[in-house]
Motif scaffolding. Structure first.
Motif, short mmCIF file in Angstrom:
data_model
loop_
_atom_site.label_atom_id
_atom_site.label_comp_id
_atom_site.label_asym_id
_atom_site.label_seq_id
_atom_site.Cartn_x
_atom_site.Cartn_y
_atom_site.Cartn_z
N ALA A 133 0.82 -1.21 0.00
CA ALA A 133 0.00 0.00 0.00
C ALA A 133 0.86 1.26 0.00
O ALA A 133 0.56 2.23 -0.70
N VAL A 134 1.95 1.24 0.80
CA VAL A 134 2.84 2.41 0.83
C VAL A 134 3.48 2.64 -0.53
O VAL A 134 3.57 3.77 -1.02
N ALA A 136 2.31 1.74 -3.43
CA ALA A 136 1.29 2.22 -4.37
C ALA A 136 1.02 3.71 -4.18
O ALA A 136 0.87 4.46 -5.15
N ILE A 137 0.99 4.17 -2.91
CA ILE A 137 0.77 5.59 -2.64
C ILE A 137 1.93 6.43 -3.17
O ILE A 137 1.73 7.49 -3.79
N LEU A 138 3.17 5.96 -2.95
CA LEU A 138 4.33 6.70 -3.44
C LEU A 138 4.34 6.76 -4.96
O LEU A 138 4.67 7.80 -5.56
N LEU A 140 1.73 6.61 -6.94
CA LEU A 140 0.66 7.50 -7.37
C LEU A 140 1.07 8.96 -7.20
O LEU A 140 0.77 9.81 -8.05
N ALA A 141 1.77 9.27 -6.08
CA ALA A 141 2.20 10.64 -5.85
C ALA A 141 3.26 11.08 -6.85
O ALA A 141 3.32 12.25 -7.23
N TRP A 279 5.86 18.44 -8.46
CA TRP A 279 5.13 17.22 -8.12
C TRP A 279 3.69 17.21 -8.62
O TRP A 279 3.12 16.13 -8.81
#
Length: 314
Positions: A133-134, A136-138, A140-141, A279
């Motif tokens: 999950a971490v 995937a979040i990174l 996506l960011a 970003w």
């Protein structure tokens, strides 16, 4: 290991005796017995080996338990030589007698995965899902930044190959990212003048390389868009073939110009503008918004056409 030596073996699962509570329990026919407290921490498993004439003999290989505890001895009551409970197929020609199981099924142990194997190995914990999950979040960011860098690299290669519109489009997107978008009624020359006015001290200041880059890209774009078309080659003359792949030196030159322009905009921007440009670049997020809203715009146009409503430009 015992089975490799031809000795039938099995795993018994149960509980250790636990801890004395100091109280007594009255059991019919047995009188007062000491009370023990047993919880999930006392869950235990031990091996038992079958020997002819002895039956199932418990062993205690767990460290710090040098002798067979009383609960293991009690669980292995004397059995008939022919009794091969839980292992009738381990001795040739042996048959299993219908006897009670050595241990009763224990309640699930708190904190132990119910899907764990019979060997007692715990199932996979929650950390792989958390790490995924971490990541995937990174990812996506970082996606807008990676898309923006990919677009810039593609335009640099196109500009080095002789496409003047690519350098101009990169200039306009850099302006959007750093809060300097072109106005709808602005000509390329007017936008270029406003763009150069945002740089420090003009052509003689610290941003002089970026200043000259804006001038060069504007002139190339105007010449390409509004200049006279290229004269056709004379009949019988041989035209030199254009290079499909630009040379590394030309790519480095164009990259240096674009990098100088981006560095000048970054130096003149606020921390918030720099963070957004790096970003969450508006040149990428605006395109994403148009892509996501395209189906809804198409559905609206189709509905207006069916109902005979007037259509207005988007």
């Amino acid at each position: 290991m015992a089975r490799l030596e031809g000795i039938p073996s099995r795993i018994a699962v149960g509980y250790a005796p636990g801890r004395l509570t100091g109280a007594t329990v009255t059991v019919a026919g047995q009188g007062d017995l000491p009370e023990y407290e047993v919880d999930a921490r006392d869950a235990h498993a031990w091996p038992e080996l079958y020997f002819q004439g002895l039956g199932w003999v418990p062993f205690e290989p767990t460290p710090s338990r040098g002798v067979v505890p009383s609960y293991a001895t009690g669980a292995s009551a004397p059995t008939a030589p022919g009794n091969l409970d839980n292992g009738p197929d381990l001795l040739p020609g042996a048959t299993a007698a219908p006897t009670a199981s050595a241990t009763e099924t224990a309640e699930p142990v708190p904190g132990v995965d119910a899907g764990a194997g019979t060997s007692g190995q715990p199932g996979p914990g929650p950390w792989p899902a958390g790490v995924g999950a971490v990541l995937a979040i990174l990812l996506l960011a970082a996606a807008p930044r990676m898309v923006r860098l990919g677009i810039r690299g593609h335009r640099i290669r196109q500009a080095a190959a002789g496409s003047p519109g690519s350098g101009w489009r990169e200039l306009v997107d850099l302006g959007r990212d750093y809060g300097l978008p072109p106005e709808a009624s602005e000509t390329p020359r007017a936008y270029s003048s406003r763009f150069r006015g945002s740089l420090l001290a003009g052509a003689d200041g610290p941003d002089r390389q970026a200043y000259s880059t804006v001038q060069v890209l504007t002139a190339e774009f105007e010449r390409h868009e509004y200049g006279p078309p290229a004269a056709p080659a004379a009949s019988g003359s041989v035209q030199a073939p254009q290079k499909a792949v630009p040379e590394d030196g030309v790519i480095d030159e164009v990259t240096g110009r674009i990098d100088a322009l981006a560095a000048a905009l970054r130096a003149n921007a606020t921390p918030g503008q720099r963070l957004r440009a790096e970003w969450l670049p508006p040149s990428v997020t605006a395109r994403l918004g148009r892509w996501l809203s395209a189906p809804f715009r198409a559905a609206g146009r189709a509905a207006a056409s069916l109902l005979g409503l007037p259509r207005y430009p988007a």
